[in-house]
Design a protein around this motif. Structure first.
Motif: not given
Length: 275
Positions: A29-44
């Motif tokens: 339920i909850q962990e997926r809410m942070l995917v935009p954060l993970y992806e933004a860091v990895y992309e940068r």
């Protein structure tokens, strides 16, 4: 193809059924809410083949899995045995036939422990879900090559986080001396992430803000997801579960939509520091 999986050599006590259920709520339920954060860091930071990512407080491993999908080798460290068990299911199980091999290691414990030399030196360290203390972070940084990025993340300003009223329920009902049980409980002041980096002896090298809206299928899902953060545990101990649930539902009710779903826009921020 045979997967190049690296299993941890440590044994941990088996989590209870309640701990496993809580960890699964976090994962589903909850962990997926942070995917935009993970992806933004990895992309940068251009994470991809050749990258070696060390995740401090890796939770149930979703952030590491996203790094693996980019071609990185990963090593996750987690104190919660139930979350670590689910991370193993994600990262150390046999992939479907035809999936390219990957390298992953999962270790019980917290930040600040000596880095395993056989893994190679990390090219990125992340603390997405649980902020380490300055001393522990400094010990981890001491084992890194100069210039290695360390990413610290936390909540943005409370006025930009619709979830803030629900989180204040936990703060208000908890015992005054209670410590947060999860990194999700840490409200970051304007310069808290930067101060932590400075105290750990790291050099600041940028920051960012990422929209991470919390969307739930219904009230029950929202309550289970937020309880899975561990933030409300001190409040339950200080009062009782019925009181916490009552006030949490009341705080969430303004975000309940006509179709029964809940939607709460939030802003998270991160800083990039270097050794």
């Amino acid at each position: 193809m045979t997967p190049a999986l690296v299993h941890d050599r440590h044994r941990t006590a088996s989590p209870t059924a309640e701990q496993t259920a809580r960890a699964r709520d976090w994962a589903e339920i909850q962990e997926r809410m942070l995917v935009p954060l993970y992806e933004a860091v990895y992309e940068r930071l251009e994470i991809g083949p050749g990258s070696r990512v060390l995740g401090l407080g890796c939770g149930t491993g979703l952030a590491l899995l996203l790094a693996v999908e980019r071609g990185a080798a990963v090593h996750g460290v987690e104190t919660d045995a139930a979350r670590l068990a689910l991370a193993r299911e994600r990262l150390l199980s046999e992939p479907e036939w035809g999936t390219r091999p990957w390298e992953a290691r999962l270790t019980p414990g917290g930040p600040g422990e000596p880095l395993p030399q056989e893994d190679g030196v990390p090219t990125l360290v992340t603390a997405f879900e649980a902020l380490p203390g300055a001393e522990a972070l400094a010990r981890t940084a001491a084992g890194l090559e100069r210039g290695t990025p360390v990413v610290l993340a936390g909540w943005g300003p409370s006025e930009r986080c619709a979830t803030a009223p629900a989180l204040r329920v936990a703060t208000r009902l908890a015992e005054p001396a209670a410590e947060p049980a999860s990194g999700c409980a840490h409200w970051c002041g304007r310069d808290d992430l930067e101060d932590l980096a400075h105290r750990a002896g790291l050099r600041l090298d940028g920051s960012g803000r990422v929209a991470c809206p919390f969307g739930y299928a219904g009230m029950e899902s929202a309550v289970r997801g937020l309880l899975a953060t561990g933030l409300y545990d001190p409040a339950v101990r200080a009062t009782d579960e019925e009181q916490v649930l009552k006030e949490l539902v009341e705080a969430l009710h303004p975000y309940l939509r006509e179709d029964g779903t809940l939607w709460m826009p939030n802003l998270f921020r991160y800083v990039i520091a270097r050794t």
